[in-house]
Design an enzyme around this catalytic site. Structure first.
Site, PDB file in Angstrom:
ATOM      1  CG  ASP A 110      -0.262  -0.251   2.885  1.00  0.00           C
ATOM      2  OD1 ASP A 110       0.647  -0.747   2.583  1.00  0.00           O
ATOM      3  OD2 ASP A 110      -0.611   0.938   3.241  1.00  0.00           O
ATOM      4  CD  GLU A 136       4.138   0.987   7.276  1.00  0.00           C
ATOM      5  OE1 GLU A 136       4.934   1.255   7.943  1.00  0.00           O
ATOM      6  OE2 GLU A 136       3.605   1.516   5.799  1.00  0.00           O
TER       7      GLU A 136
END
Length: 425
Positions: A98, A163
């Protein structure tokens, strides 16, 4: 075009803003599966925030265990005990697919999810944080296994699409599942961008802990012209605030700077200019080292509030505990690989914010972070020098070789004395 650059571009082209993965992990699973990795999806979270998690592992080759299969039952049992005295160790590469939001598209010189080259630089969201690291490690493993099909080292990947966000359904979930089933991890490289001026000039061998608090100071609302009929929580809190700001929480140590306390937000009042507020809400954060514990910091802060006889509510959130990997096998292997590729003697550091390393450190004794330059992470026009991609891949491959005992350990051992004496606050 190198294999590292090609895979990096393929990952950047997927708009995987947290918690979206947009097919990154499917792409990586296919590459790893072709190498003999067993790929497990450990997705988590509600449908509205579904997080994609991957645990992929390829077991190392144990020649003693292999030899036992051809022995007699009696001899096999004896040799089996011998084999168990030299267990295959596991290196994990941890990363996130991400990325943070792009920000205003009109401020980008090219579309953030269209990999673009200008003057030897690759632009795109995730170029530095951290799709380049993932691509470099995958290609490093491909080259390593092509040269050494049966290494005495197990290799694993732990990848998540959560994250950059709340990080509640990503790495932490995978680590809990691995711990519950007794998975043994020995080394972990987190592919965070740690380099400052040159590739390999800094690695993180630890991180500070983080703990936040939401403090509500209670007063009595009233007319600003009649302060004797009210209790202003801003004024009541001011002396305590001054004391908190002046407090030395600890002095740090050889690896960590001193613990710091910072106010992030403060709000009180209705917005009207003639009303004394009835309460004051203060958001604050501790970044703390291994010299302090959450419990100790909480007790000391609350003692200061009580000393000033404040009426308050306080809610705590511990975001992560500090961790530290002292110089040893993993640090020396990384330092040796960096030196072999770049000639640099890397600096050990624990500065910066938190990472998923805080979760992994609970299940893995040696954790470091290493990746490309971090000057443009989370910025408009995030980028990475194309010339650094294959050197990064070579360093990762060098770490694999050293931990597998294939090459380079003499160089790593030669750096051990430097590693043992080097620290950075």
């Amino acid at each position: 075009m190198s294999a590292t650059l090609r895979l990096t571009e393929q990952l950047i082209s997927r708009p995987s803003v947290t918690p979206l993965d947009e097919g990154c992990i499917d792409l990586l699973s296919a590459r790893l599966g072709a190498l003999g990795f067993v790929c497990e999806r450990m997705d988590s979270g509600p449908d509205s925030f579904r997080v994609v998690n991957l645990w992929a592992k390829r077991e190392g080759f144990n020649p003693l265990a292999q030899e036992n299969r051809g022995q007699s039952a009696t001899k096999s049992a004896a040799n089996e005990g011998e084999a168990h005295t030299t267990p295959i160790k596991t290196l994990v590469f941890a990363g996130h697919t991400d990325v943070v939001p792009t920000g205003p598209l009109e401020q980008w010189h090219s579309h953030p999810f269209t990999p673009s080259h200008r003057n030897g630089v690759l632009y795109g969201r995730g170029a530095a944080d951290m799709k380049t690291s993932i691509a470099a490690m995958v290609v490093a493993v491909e080259e390593f296994l092509a040269a050494h099909p049966q290494p005495g080292l197990s290799i694993a990947f732990l990848l998540t699409s959560d994250e950059e966000g709340p990080a509640t359904d990503g790495t932490v979930v995978v680590c809990k599942q691995l711990k519950a089933r007794g998975e043994v991890l020995d080394y972990c490289i987190v592919g965070e961008p740690t380099s400052v001026s040159h590739l390999g000039d800094m690695i993180k061998n630890g991180r500070r802990g983080t703990m936040s608090g939401k403090l509500t100071i209670k007063g009595v609302q009233g007319h600003i012209a009649y302060p004797h009929l009210a209790r202003n929580p801003v004024h009541l809190f001011a002396p305590a605030l001054a004391q908190l700001v002046a407090t030395e929480w600890d002095q740090g140590n050889a690896f960590f700077p001193a613990t710091s306390w910072q106010v992030s937000n403060m709000h009180g009042g209705t917005g009207a200019s003639n009303v004394i507020p009835g309460e004051l809400v203060v958001d604050f954060n501790f970044r703390f080292c291994t010299e302090s514990t959450p419990e100790n910091l909480q007790q000391r802060l609350q003692a200061i509030l009580d000393q000033h006889e404040l009426d308050y509510d306080l809610k705590w959130t511990v975001g992560g505990l500090p961790f530290l990997t002292t110089p040893g096998e993993l640090v020396n292997a990384v330092r040796g690989a960096i030196h072999a590729e770049t000639g640099l003697d890397t600096e050990l550091s624990t500065t910066g914010g938190t990472s998923d390393g805080r979760f992994i450190a609970k299940v893995c004794p040696q954790v470091i972070e290493f990746g490309p330059l971090n000057a443009t992470i989370h910025k408009i026009n995030e980028c990475v020098d194309v010339s650094s991609l294959d050197p990064l891949k070579n360093i990762y491959k060098g770490v694999l070789e050293r931990l597998a005992g294939i090459s380079g350990m003499a160089g790593a051992s030669g750096l051990a004395a430097v590693a043992d004496s080097t620290s950075s606050p």
